[in-house]
Structures are given as C-alpha cells and as structure tokens.
Write an enzyme that holds these catalytic residues in place. Sequence first.
Site, PDB file in Angstrom:
ATOM      1  N   GLU A  29       0.845  -1.183   0.000  1.00 16.15           N
ATOM      2  CA  GLU A  29       0.000   0.000   0.000  1.00 16.15           C
ATOM      3  C   GLU A  29       0.887   1.243   0.000  1.00 16.15           C
ATOM      4  O   GLU A  29       1.941   1.260   0.624  1.00 16.15           O
ATOM      5  CB  GLU A  29      -0.911   0.022   1.232  1.00 16.15           C
ATOM      6  N   HIS A  93      -5.333   0.261  -1.959  1.00 15.00           N
ATOM      7  CA  HIS A  93      -5.692  -1.133  -1.705  1.00 15.00           C
ATOM      8  C   HIS A  93      -5.282  -1.894  -2.973  1.00 15.00           C
ATOM      9  O   HIS A  93      -6.070  -1.986  -3.915  1.00 15.00           O
ATOM     10  CB  HIS A  93      -7.193  -1.286  -1.461  1.00 15.00           C
ATOM     11  N   ASP A 104      -9.113   0.368   8.475  1.00 13.44           N
ATOM     12  CA  ASP A 104      -9.154   1.800   8.164  1.00 13.44           C
ATOM     13  C   ASP A 104     -10.095   2.515   9.140  1.00 13.44           C
ATOM     14  O   ASP A 104      -9.772   3.589   9.646  1.00 13.44           O
ATOM     15  CB  ASP A 104      -9.628   2.048   6.726  1.00 13.44           C
TER      16      ASP A 104
END
Length: 155
Positions: A29, A93, A104
């Site tokens: 990420e 993502h 998150d």
Amino acid sequence: MTGSTAELVVPEAIRDEILERARDGRPEEICGILGGEYDPAPDGRSRVRSQYPAENVAETPRTRYRIAPEEQLELFERLEGRGEEIVGFYHSHPRGPPRPSETDAKRATWPDRSYLIVSLEPRAVSAWRWRAGSECDATASRFERERIVRPDRRR
C-alpha cells in the site's frame, strides 16, 4: 458506511499521480497527505491542491498503511507553509475494493477529513469522510461516501 453530500475536488493530474504511485508501489500500500482548502461542513466541498507522498512504515505494508509521526508532522508543516490546510489522507488497496476496510475505520482519527482510497483490482478511486461519534457513543463513528468532482465542475 453511508452516503453524504460532501464533495472532494481532485484535479485529474493529482488523481493520476496517486494512481501511478499506487501501481509503482504494488504489492504494498502507498500513502500520503492531501493539502488544499478544507471544508468541515456535512455538505462541504474540500479542494485538493497538492498531494504529499509519505513512506508506508506499517509492519505489514501489503495490507496496512502507516505514516511515521515525524514524517507526518514534517509534511503538515510543509503544506501549512504553502498556505494549505490538511484536507485528508490517501492510501491504496492493491488487491482490494476502493472502500475503507475495518482496519481503516479503527485507525481513522481525523474527524471530517477526507480519505481517498485507490484500488488497483478493480482500478478505481473513491473518497470517504470520517465522521467521529461523540465521546458518549464512539460506535456512531463511520465513513460516509464522498463525491469526487473535477475542479471545473460548478455546484
């Protein structure tokens, strides 16, 4: 996760920069901070003027993101020095949907700020506003979908 009338104005060039960075950073990420004009109103329209890439220092960067506190502070000072406000944050993502994960939601700490999420499979960009619950009812905290608009679009 519900919908809202809030909008995030994102120039196409910045959106493309973040997408390219997400592709280059795959399988991990990527993350960063969005600077510009911040509007906290429930139907507010925040405007992204720039993006500040950050290093992902999470223990498991393939499935999580984390900006080191020192770097976050340095980036905040940089954007404020340019006369910008903290509009929000972005991350990718690489193999997931363009919506906030449970992690998150657990780690969101900036009420009414935007969280831009870039998905590579499928390729998509979405925006969400973090709405914090009260001290009495933290379970009311949630992400609300936010509309992404181009700078030339008028209300």
